[in-house]
Design a protein around this motif. Structure first.
Motif, PDB file in Angstrom:
ATOM      1  N   THR A   1      29.718  44.646  37.195  1.00 33.36           N
ATOM      2  CA  THR A   1      29.155  43.355  37.595  1.00 33.36           C
ATOM      3  C   THR A   1      28.009  42.936  36.680  1.00 33.36           C
ATOM      4  O   THR A   1      27.980  41.809  36.162  1.00 33.36           O
ATOM      5  N   LEU A   2      27.049  43.836  36.476  1.00 37.94           N
ATOM      6  CA  LEU A   2      25.854  43.472  35.719  1.00 37.94           C
ATOM      7  C   LEU A   2      26.131  43.349  34.226  1.00 37.94           C
ATOM      8  O   LEU A   2      25.495  42.522  33.545  1.00 37.94           O
ATOM      9  N   LEU A   3      27.061  44.146  33.701  1.00 40.76           N
ATOM     10  CA  LEU A   3      27.402  44.002  32.284  1.00 40.76           C
ATOM     11  C   LEU A   3      28.106  42.666  32.051  1.00 40.76           C
ATOM     12  O   LEU A   3      27.847  41.976  31.056  1.00 40.76           O
ATOM     13  N   THR A   4      28.983  42.301  32.976  1.00 37.88           N
ATOM     14  CA  THR A   4      29.635  40.989  32.886  1.00 37.88           C
ATOM     15  C   THR A   4      28.593  39.876  32.923  1.00 37.88           C
ATOM     16  O   THR A   4      28.638  38.933  32.122  1.00 37.88           O
ATOM     17  N   HIS A   5      27.638  39.992  33.841  1.00 37.33           N
ATOM     18  CA  HIS A   5      26.590  38.976  33.962  1.00 37.33           C
ATOM     19  C   HIS A   5      25.744  38.899  32.693  1.00 37.33           C
ATOM     20  O   HIS A   5      25.389  37.809  32.220  1.00 37.33           O
ATOM     21  N   ALA A   6      25.422  40.060  32.125  1.00 36.52           N
ATOM     22  CA  ALA A   6      24.582  40.099  30.930  1.00 36.52           C
ATOM     23  C   ALA A   6      25.283  39.532  29.701  1.00 36.52           C
ATOM     24  O   ALA A   6      24.650  38.873  28.864  1.00 36.52           O
ATOM     25  N   LEU A   7      26.598  39.770  29.597  1.00 36.83           N
ATOM     26  CA  LEU A   7      27.315  39.348  28.397  1.00 36.83           C
ATOM     27  C   LEU A   7      27.881  37.938  28.489  1.00 36.83           C
ATOM     28  O   LEU A   7      28.261  37.364  27.461  1.00 36.83           O
ATOM     29  N   LEU A   8      27.938  37.365  29.682  1.00 34.70           N
ATOM     30  CA  LEU A   8      28.490  36.010  29.816  1.00 34.70           C
ATOM     31  C   LEU A   8      27.791  34.994  28.908  1.00 34.70           C
ATOM     32  O   LEU A   8      28.464  34.185  28.262  1.00 34.70           O
ATOM     33  N   PRO A   9      26.448  35.005  28.823  1.00 36.99           N
ATOM     34  CA  PRO A   9      25.805  34.037  27.933  1.00 36.99           C
ATOM     35  C   PRO A   9      26.153  34.247  26.459  1.00 36.99           C
ATOM     36  O   PRO A   9      26.069  33.302  25.664  1.00 36.99           O
ATOM     37  N   GLN A  10      26.533  35.480  26.097  1.00 38.58           N
ATOM     38  CA  GLN A  10      26.867  35.784  24.711  1.00 38.58           C
ATOM     39  C   GLN A  10      28.355  35.586  24.412  1.00 38.58           C
ATOM     40  O   GLN A  10      28.749  35.552  23.245  1.00 38.58           O
ATOM     41  N   LEU A  11      29.172  35.474  25.449  1.00 40.82           N
ATOM     42  CA  LEU A  11      30.617  35.440  25.266  1.00 40.82           C
ATOM     43  C   LEU A  11      31.052  34.122  24.637  1.00 40.82           C
ATOM     44  O   LEU A  11      30.844  33.047  25.201  1.00 40.82           O
ATOM     45  N   GLN A  12      31.621  34.214  23.454  1.00 38.91           N
ATOM     46  CA  GLN A  12      32.092  33.036  22.746  1.00 38.91           C
ATOM     47  C   GLN A  12      33.342  32.478  23.433  1.00 38.91           C
ATOM     48  O   GLN A  12      34.136  33.222  24.001  1.00 38.91           O
ATOM     49  N   THR A  13      33.512  31.176  23.373  1.00 41.18           N
ATOM     50  CA  THR A  13      34.699  30.559  23.979  1.00 41.18           C
ATOM     51  C   THR A  13      35.596  29.949  22.906  1.00 41.18           C
ATOM     52  O   THR A  13      35.099  29.476  21.869  1.00 41.18           O
ATOM     53  N   PRO A  14      36.916  29.958  23.108  1.00 41.78           N
ATOM     54  CA  PRO A  14      37.578  30.518  24.291  1.00 41.78           C
ATOM     55  C   PRO A  14      37.377  32.026  24.369  1.00 41.78           C
ATOM     56  O   PRO A  14      37.420  32.720  23.357  1.00 41.78           O
ATOM     57  N   GLY A  15      37.130  32.503  25.582  1.00 41.88           N
ATOM     58  CA  GLY A  15      36.828  33.912  25.775  1.00 41.88           C
ATOM     59  C   GLY A  15      37.693  34.550  26.842  1.00 41.88           C
ATOM     60  O   GLY A  15      38.485  33.877  27.517  1.00 41.88           O
ATOM     61  N   GLY A  16      37.532  35.863  26.987  1.00 43.34           N
ATOM     62  CA  GLY A  16      38.321  36.588  27.976  1.00 43.34           C
ATOM     63  C   GLY A  16      37.542  37.729  28.598  1.00 43.34           C
ATOM     64  O   GLY A  16      36.660  38.321  27.956  1.00 43.34           O
ATOM     65  N   ILE A  17      37.838  38.016  29.842  1.00 49.24           N
ATOM     66  CA  ILE A  17      37.311  39.186  30.547  1.00 49.24           C
ATOM     67  C   ILE A  17      38.494  39.876  31.207  1.00 49.24           C
ATOM     68  O   ILE A  17      39.281  39.228  31.907  1.00 49.24           O
ATOM     69  N   LEU A  18      38.617  41.172  30.957  1.00 47.08           N
ATOM     70  CA  LEU A  18      39.701  41.956  31.555  1.00 47.08           C
ATOM     71  C   LEU A  18      39.086  43.130  32.297  1.00 47.08           C
ATOM     72  O   LEU A  18      38.436  43.982  31.687  1.00 47.08           O
ATOM     73  N   ASN A  19      39.267  43.154  33.604  1.00 45.28           N
ATOM     74  CA  ASN A  19      38.713  44.218  34.443  1.00 45.28           C
ATOM     75  C   ASN A  19      39.812  45.180  34.885  1.00 45.28           C
ATOM     76  O   ASN A  19      40.886  44.748  35.308  1.00 45.28           O
ATOM     77  N   VAL A  20      39.516  46.464  34.797  1.00 51.01           N
ATOM     78  CA  VAL A  20      40.482  47.481  35.216  1.00 51.01           C
ATOM     79  C   VAL A  20      40.207  47.860  36.661  1.00 51.01           C
ATOM     80  O   VAL A  20      39.174  48.462  36.981  1.00 51.01           O
ATOM     81  N   SER A  21      41.123  47.495  37.546  1.00 48.57           N
ATOM     82  CA  SER A  21      41.036  47.851  38.953  1.00 48.57           C
ATOM     83  C   SER A  21      42.055  48.970  39.214  1.00 48.57           C
ATOM     84  O   SER A  21      42.214  49.859  38.389  1.00 48.57           O
ATOM     85  N   SER A  22      42.760  48.918  40.328  1.00 50.43           N
ATOM     86  CA  SER A  22      43.694  49.992  40.673  1.00 50.43           C
ATOM     87  C   SER A  22      44.596  49.530  41.813  1.00 50.43           C
ATOM     88  O   SER A  22      44.209  48.672  42.624  1.00 50.43           O
ATOM     89  N   LEU A  23      45.778  50.113  41.871  1.00 48.44           N
ATOM     90  CA  LEU A  23      46.642  49.914  43.040  1.00 48.44           C
ATOM     91  C   LEU A  23      45.913  50.345  44.307  1.00 48.44           C
ATOM     92  O   LEU A  23      46.138  49.794  45.386  1.00 48.44           O
ATOM     93  N   ALA A  24      45.004  51.311  44.161  1.00 49.82           N
ATOM     94  CA  ALA A  24      44.211  51.783  45.311  1.00 49.82           C
ATOM     95  C   ALA A  24      43.381  50.673  45.930  1.00 49.82           C
ATOM     96  O   ALA A  24      42.961  50.784  47.084  1.00 49.82           O
ATOM     97  N   SER A  25      43.149  49.588  45.187  1.00 51.29           N
ATOM     98  CA  SER A  25      42.345  48.483  45.719  1.00 51.29           C
ATOM     99  C   SER A  25      43.027  47.794  46.899  1.00 51.29           C
ATOM    100  O   SER A  25      42.379  47.070  47.658  1.00 51.29           O
ATOM    101  N   THR A  26      44.329  48.013  47.061  1.00 53.88           N
ATOM    102  CA  THR A  26      45.062  47.383  48.157  1.00 53.88           C
ATOM    103  C   THR A  26      45.095  48.256  49.403  1.00 53.88           C
ATOM    104  O   THR A  26      45.649  47.841  50.425  1.00 53.88           O
ATOM    105  N   LEU A  27      44.492  49.455  49.330  1.00 54.60           N
ATOM    106  CA  LEU A  27      44.614  50.429  50.414  1.00 54.60           C
ATOM    107  C   LEU A  27      43.257  50.968  50.857  1.00 54.60           C
ATOM    108  O   LEU A  27      42.375  51.170  50.022  1.00 54.60           O
TER     109      LEU A  27
END
Length: 267
Positions: free
Chosen positions: A122-148
């Motif tokens: 969360t905080l790294l995303t928040h910190a880097l958002l102002p630096q993120l050039q556009t068009p830009g991308g964010i890819l977060n690694v979650s898990s199938l476990a997130s549904t259970l």
């Protein structure tokens, strides 16, 4: 609004890049990227990944930082500024699990797990958002476990539920700014995750049925990057995981809890 993120000539920050999915993200991006900033705690392991990819055209930089701490997270922003990297892609891959009951868990490991899986992402995303050039991308690694709600993996599953929800919300929020956000929810994948998640007593988790869902890291990363390129907010890689993800999301919670009690021997 972005239809998807274009990978060629990307400048990516990859966390947890010393092994597993993080290293595989680096392998698949290096042939097309302009620059890759590889972030992890282990300097020697990062250097091995860098050396493996040294023949690719990408500029490769290793940032040694413990993302479970404020100082480590601050180090990433400072590193980017010091090396003149203007990222347009952030891959939040760093994470950890803990096999065993919550009651018997180590306070320190539980705290580190939350700091890494939730706070750092969360905080790294928040910190880097102002630096993120556009068009830009964010890819977060979650898990199938997130549904259970997973017994003996309770904090991990709950933390990944946060990652999925957070990612889907950001996909809506950031689209008007030209930033594509995707989330990948893999099932069992042969990485170092299990070794890290095991406790000192070498306790493990119930792996019944996992063989049907297991796919290699290369496929997880390929489908994750494909989802980012297509502008898909969430992907469950592999046929089995894709089906399981839909079933688990639609299953009534009472039936799910009953099935999990049976599986874990609590009933």
């Amino acid at each position: 609004m972005p239809k998807g993120f274009s990978l060629p000539q990307c400048r990516a920050v990859i966390t947890g890049a010393s092994s597993g999915l993080g290293a595989e993200f680096a392998r698949q991006l290096a042939p097309v990227a302009e620059a890759l900033v590889l972030v992890a705690r282990r300097a020697e392991a990062l250097e091995k990944v860098k050396q493996e990819l040294s023949a690719t055209p990408a500029r490769l930089l290793c940032c040694v930082a413990d993302l479970s701490t404020d100082a480590g997270r601050d180090e990433v922003s400072a590193f980017l500024a010091a090396h003149g990297v203007k990222p347009n892609l952030l891959i939040n891959n760093a994470g950890m699990g803990d096999y065993g009951s919550f009651a018997s868990s180590s306070v320190e490991k539980t705290r580190t797990q939350i700091e890494l899986n939730i706070t750092a992402l969360t905080l790294l995303t928040h910190a880097l958002l102002p630096q993120l050039q556009t068009p830009g991308g964010i890819l977060n690694v979650s898990s199938l476990a997130s549904t259970l709600p997973m017994p003996d993996l309770a904090v991990y599953a709950a933390s990944k539920a946060y990652v999925t929800s957070f990612s889907e919300a950001l996909a809506i929020e950031l689209a008007p700014r030209g930033i594509t956000v995707s989330c990948v929810c893999p099932g069992p994948t042969p990485t170092n995750f299990s070794q890290t998640a095991k406790r000192a007593d070498d306790g493990d988790t119930n792996r019944d049925g996992q063989a049907l869902l297991r796919i290699p890291p290369s496929q997880v990363v390929r489908e994750a990057l494909g989802a980012l390129q297509a502008g898909r907010a969430c992907v469950f890689p592999g046929v089995g995981v894709s089906i399981a993800g839909r079933v688990f999301r639609l299953m009534p919670r009472g039936i799910m809890r009953w099935a999990l009690r049976r599986r874990s021997g609590k009933e």
